[in-house]
Design a protein around this motif. Structure first.
Motif, PDB file in Angstrom:
ATOM      1  N   TYR A 243     -45.726 -63.691  71.928  1.00  0.00           N
ATOM      2  CA  TYR A 243     -44.640 -64.676  71.779  1.00  0.00           C
ATOM      3  C   TYR A 243     -44.321 -65.324  73.123  1.00  0.00           C
ATOM      4  O   TYR A 243     -44.034 -66.537  73.185  1.00  0.00           O
ATOM      5  CB  TYR A 243     -43.421 -63.971  71.210  1.00  0.00           C
ATOM      6  CG  TYR A 243     -42.241 -64.862  70.916  1.00  0.00           C
ATOM      7  CD1 TYR A 243     -42.298 -65.835  69.921  1.00  0.00           C
ATOM      8  CD2 TYR A 243     -41.045 -64.717  71.612  1.00  0.00           C
ATOM      9  CE1 TYR A 243     -41.202 -66.643  69.637  1.00  0.00           C
ATOM     10  CE2 TYR A 243     -39.946 -65.501  71.332  1.00  0.00           C
ATOM     11  CZ  TYR A 243     -40.031 -66.464  70.348  1.00  0.00           C
ATOM     12  OH  TYR A 243     -38.942 -67.251  70.066  1.00  0.00           O
ATOM     13  N   SER A 280     -33.917 -69.674  62.141  1.00  0.00           N
ATOM     14  CA  SER A 280     -34.909 -68.625  62.389  1.00  0.00           C
ATOM     15  C   SER A 280     -34.603 -67.341  61.622  1.00  0.00           C
ATOM     16  O   SER A 280     -35.402 -66.400  61.661  1.00  0.00           O
ATOM     17  CB  SER A 280     -34.972 -68.317  63.885  1.00  0.00           C
ATOM     18  OG  SER A 280     -33.757 -67.723  64.318  1.00  0.00           O
ATOM     19  N   CYS A 298     -40.651 -72.768  58.841  1.00  0.00           N
ATOM     20  CA  CYS A 298     -41.978 -72.183  59.056  1.00  0.00           C
ATOM     21  C   CYS A 298     -42.613 -72.642  60.367  1.00  0.00           C
ATOM     22  O   CYS A 298     -43.499 -71.957  60.897  1.00  0.00           O
ATOM     23  CB  CYS A 298     -42.908 -72.522  57.896  1.00  0.00           C
ATOM     24  SG  CYS A 298     -42.452 -71.741  56.329  1.00  0.00           S
ATOM     25  N   ARG A 303     -38.792 -67.725  64.022  1.00  0.00           N
ATOM     26  CA  ARG A 303     -38.662 -67.157  62.674  1.00  0.00           C
ATOM     27  C   ARG A 303     -39.650 -66.015  62.487  1.00  0.00           C
ATOM     28  O   ARG A 303     -39.292 -64.946  61.997  1.00  0.00           O
ATOM     29  CB  ARG A 303     -38.921 -68.237  61.623  1.00  0.00           C
ATOM     30  CG  ARG A 303     -39.083 -67.618  60.232  1.00  0.00           C
ATOM     31  CD  ARG A 303     -39.535 -68.576  59.175  1.00  0.00           C
ATOM     32  NE  ARG A 303     -39.828 -67.845  57.949  1.00  0.00           N
ATOM     33  CZ  ARG A 303     -39.991 -68.410  56.762  1.00  0.00           C
ATOM     34  NH1 ARG A 303     -39.893 -69.718  56.646  1.00  0.00           N
ATOM     35  NH2 ARG A 303     -40.264 -67.683  55.708  1.00  0.00           N
ATOM     36  N   TRP A 304     -40.888 -66.222  62.877  1.00  0.00           N
ATOM     37  CA  TRP A 304     -41.923 -65.213  62.667  1.00  0.00           C
ATOM     38  C   TRP A 304     -41.761 -64.047  63.638  1.00  0.00           C
ATOM     39  O   TRP A 304     -41.998 -62.891  63.275  1.00  0.00           O
ATOM     40  CB  TRP A 304     -43.297 -65.867  62.823  1.00  0.00           C
ATOM     41  CG  TRP A 304     -43.463 -67.061  61.934  1.00  0.00           C
ATOM     42  CD1 TRP A 304     -43.369 -68.380  62.298  1.00  0.00           C
ATOM     43  CD2 TRP A 304     -43.701 -67.056  60.527  1.00  0.00           C
ATOM     44  NE1 TRP A 304     -43.545 -69.201  61.207  1.00  0.00           N
ATOM     45  CE2 TRP A 304     -43.757 -68.409  60.097  1.00  0.00           C
ATOM     46  CE3 TRP A 304     -43.885 -66.047  59.576  1.00  0.00           C
ATOM     47  CZ2 TRP A 304     -43.982 -68.774  58.782  1.00  0.00           C
ATOM     48  CZ3 TRP A 304     -44.116 -66.409  58.260  1.00  0.00           C
ATOM     49  CH2 TRP A 304     -44.162 -67.753  57.876  1.00  0.00           C
ATOM     50  N   TYR A 305     -41.350 -64.361  64.860  1.00  0.00           N
ATOM     51  CA  TYR A 305     -41.174 -63.294  65.844  1.00  0.00           C
ATOM     52  C   TYR A 305     -40.004 -62.389  65.475  1.00  0.00           C
ATOM     53  O   TYR A 305     -40.111 -61.157  65.533  1.00  0.00           O
ATOM     54  CB  TYR A 305     -40.936 -63.907  67.227  1.00  0.00           C
ATOM     55  CG  TYR A 305     -40.610 -62.881  68.275  1.00  0.00           C
ATOM     56  CD1 TYR A 305     -41.594 -62.037  68.794  1.00  0.00           C
ATOM     57  CD2 TYR A 305     -39.310 -62.741  68.751  1.00  0.00           C
ATOM     58  CE1 TYR A 305     -41.287 -61.089  69.753  1.00  0.00           C
ATOM     59  CE2 TYR A 305     -39.003 -61.801  69.710  1.00  0.00           C
ATOM     60  CZ  TYR A 305     -39.990 -60.973  70.204  1.00  0.00           C
ATOM     61  OH  TYR A 305     -39.686 -60.029  71.144  1.00  0.00           O
ATOM     62  N   SER A 307     -38.690 -61.880  62.540  1.00  0.00           N
ATOM     63  CA  SER A 307     -39.062 -61.100  61.360  1.00  0.00           C
ATOM     64  C   SER A 307     -39.932 -59.904  61.737  1.00  0.00           C
ATOM     65  O   SER A 307     -39.735 -58.787  61.245  1.00  0.00           O
ATOM     66  CB  SER A 307     -39.799 -61.995  60.360  1.00  0.00           C
ATOM     67  OG  SER A 307     -40.279 -61.252  59.262  1.00  0.00           O
ATOM     68  N   THR A 324     -48.917 -61.133  58.596  1.00  0.00           N
ATOM     69  CA  THR A 324     -48.638 -62.571  58.398  1.00  0.00           C
ATOM     70  C   THR A 324     -47.972 -63.164  59.620  1.00  0.00           C
ATOM     71  O   THR A 324     -48.364 -64.234  60.114  1.00  0.00           O
ATOM     72  CB  THR A 324     -47.732 -62.771  57.166  1.00  0.00           C
ATOM     73  OG1 THR A 324     -48.389 -62.258  56.006  1.00  0.00           O
ATOM     74  CG2 THR A 324     -47.431 -64.247  56.963  1.00  0.00           C
ATOM     75  N   GLU A 325     -46.951 -62.465  60.149  1.00  0.00           N
ATOM     76  CA  GLU A 325     -46.227 -62.963  61.316  1.00  0.00           C
ATOM     77  C   GLU A 325     -47.131 -63.090  62.539  1.00  0.00           C
ATOM     78  O   GLU A 325     -47.114 -64.108  63.233  1.00  0.00           O
ATOM     79  CB  GLU A 325     -45.040 -62.051  61.637  1.00  0.00           C
ATOM     80  CG  GLU A 325     -43.886 -62.135  60.650  1.00  0.00           C
ATOM     81  CD  GLU A 325     -44.069 -61.235  59.440  1.00  0.00           C
ATOM     82  OE1 GLU A 325     -45.191 -60.703  59.267  1.00  0.00           O
ATOM     83  OE2 GLU A 325     -43.100 -61.074  58.666  1.00  0.00           O
ATOM     84  N   VAL A 328     -49.638 -66.009  62.174  1.00  0.00           N
ATOM     85  CA  VAL A 328     -48.998 -67.314  62.396  1.00  0.00           C
ATOM     86  C   VAL A 328     -48.722 -67.528  63.882  1.00  0.00           C
ATOM     87  O   VAL A 328     -48.980 -68.611  64.431  1.00  0.00           O
ATOM     88  CB  VAL A 328     -47.699 -67.414  61.578  1.00  0.00           C
ATOM     89  CG1 VAL A 328     -46.931 -68.680  61.955  1.00  0.00           C
ATOM     90  CG2 VAL A 328     -48.004 -67.418  60.085  1.00  0.00           C
ATOM     91  N   LEU A 329     -48.195 -66.504  64.565  1.00  0.00           N
ATOM     92  CA  LEU A 329     -47.899 -66.633  65.993  1.00  0.00           C
ATOM     93  C   LEU A 329     -49.169 -66.869  66.803  1.00  0.00           C
ATOM     94  O   LEU A 329     -49.175 -67.666  67.750  1.00  0.00           O
ATOM     95  CB  LEU A 329     -47.170 -65.383  66.493  1.00  0.00           C
ATOM     96  CG  LEU A 329     -45.717 -65.203  66.035  1.00  0.00           C
ATOM     97  CD1 LEU A 329     -45.173 -63.857  66.496  1.00  0.00           C
ATOM     98  CD2 LEU A 329     -44.838 -66.333  66.558  1.00  0.00           C
TER      99      LEU A 329
END
Length: 348
Positions: A243, A280, A298, A303-305, A307, A324-325, A328-329
């Motif tokens: 991240y 987020s 999205c 948001r992904w981090y 989660s 998934t997270e 995406v990252l």
């Protein structure tokens, strides 16, 4: 000494000499973490509770004793059912637990003052935890992974998502743009140094500074704020490093699109601060948002981090649960890094 090493040394010395920036960058994350962990709290303490009991048994006595000794409650005693509404209306109690026997089966009824929805929701959750296991009737609400409902558990991942995106992106973009404003970037570009060497030479010191901040945050989170510690901290570290690289790449991309520090700060603040806070999932659940905003969220890295951090830090689940997270990252990091370096090379 290689050119890259010289660039890293130059940028590190520049960073160390800027005392005000170093102070802000190191102190601000700790202040924000402690502020959201303690001062800005969604916990409900000192919940005033009364009880209505139509027949005393061992079960009811045991439950009442738990209410008395629980530090989250102030047990106000046993009252008649007709007194419940007046006490709730006047604020003498926050919740009432009604015990009724239907034959040999104990039934529970929880009555709360819903004028403050947060207090009502949390008070109900607290009481349901106390009642759990004392009735043969199912209790629908149950709190997982955070039975004490500590707000720090919820805020720490969110604060980490906001801190790294702001510090890495804003500091990097401002640092590179300042070189443009002072004219030193032109001197670097006419030197034998390659553009990508300049880029990595400026990013690496901020990467190590972010790693120091990550260490401080984890120490505070697991010691002062009391987050559960486990081997998953290793997964927390490598996902956060991914991240951080993404945030640094975003800062580099911004620096190629703007020409002065003020614009860089405004772009970083508008593009990152508000979306991270609002979209987020840091404060507001994403599932409660309109569908359009859910889709828009999205594209927000935080948001992904966030989660992923909640899964790793609070639920203590293995990395397989955040595939998934992380995918995406990773895709975002590669895409933004390629765009940033390509744009930097094109314009310089």
């Amino acid at each position: 000494m290689s050119i890259l090493t010289s660039m890293i040394k130059k940028e590190t010395l520049h960073l160390l000499r800027d005392f005000r920036t170093m102070t802000v960058v190191l102190i601000m994350p700790l202040v924000l973490l402690l502020l959201f962990g303690f001062a800005i709290s969604t916990e409900v303490n000192d919940v005033k509770v009364v009880a209505v009991v139509d027949r005393h048994t061992d079960d009811t006595r045991q439950i009442l004793e738990k209410l008395r000794v629980n530090p989250y409650f102030t047990f106000k005693g046993i009252i008649h059912f007709d007194e419940v509404e007046p006490m709730l209306r006047t604020g003498k109690t926050d919740a009432a637990v009604v015990f009724r026997y239907d034959g040999d089966r104990l039934r529970h009824q929880i009555i709360v003052d819903a004028s403050n929805t947060n207090t009502a929701r949390l008070s109900t959750a607290y009481i349901e935890n106390v009642l759990n296991g004392h009735s043969d009737m199912p209790i629908i609400t149950n709190t997982l992974y955070n039975p004490q409902l500590k707000s720090a558990y919820n805020f720490v991942p969110g604060i980490m998502g906001m801190i790294f995106i702001l510090i890495c992106a804003m500091m990097t973009s401002v640092s590179i743009v300042s070189e443009k404003e002072t004219g030193t970037m032109d001197l670097l570009l006419v030197s034998p140094v390659r553009p990508r060497t300049i880029v990595f030479g400026k990013l690496i010191p901020y990467f190590f500074l972010s790693c120091i901040i990550l260490t401080l945050i984890l120490l505070l989170s697991y010691s002062v704020l009391g987050l559960p510690f486990s081997a998953s901290v290793l997964n927390v570290i490598w996902v956060t490093i991914l991240y951080i690289v993404l945030a640094l790449s975003l800062g580099l991309l911004i620096s190629t699109l703007v020409t002065n520090q003020v614009t860089a700060l405004l772009v970083s603040g508008v593009l990152f601060m508000l979306p991270v806070l609002m979209l987020s999932g840091m404060i507001f659940p994403i599932n409660n948002m309109p569908v359009a905003l859910q889709w828009f969220s999205c594209i927000i890295p935080a948001r992904w981090y966030i989660s992923a951090m909640r899964t790793l830090m609070i639920q203590q689940l293995p990395v397989s649960y955040i595939m998934t997270e992380t995918t995406v990252l990773t895709a975002m990091t590669v895409t933004v890094m390629i765009l940033a370096i390509k744009n930097f090379n094109t314009k310089h």
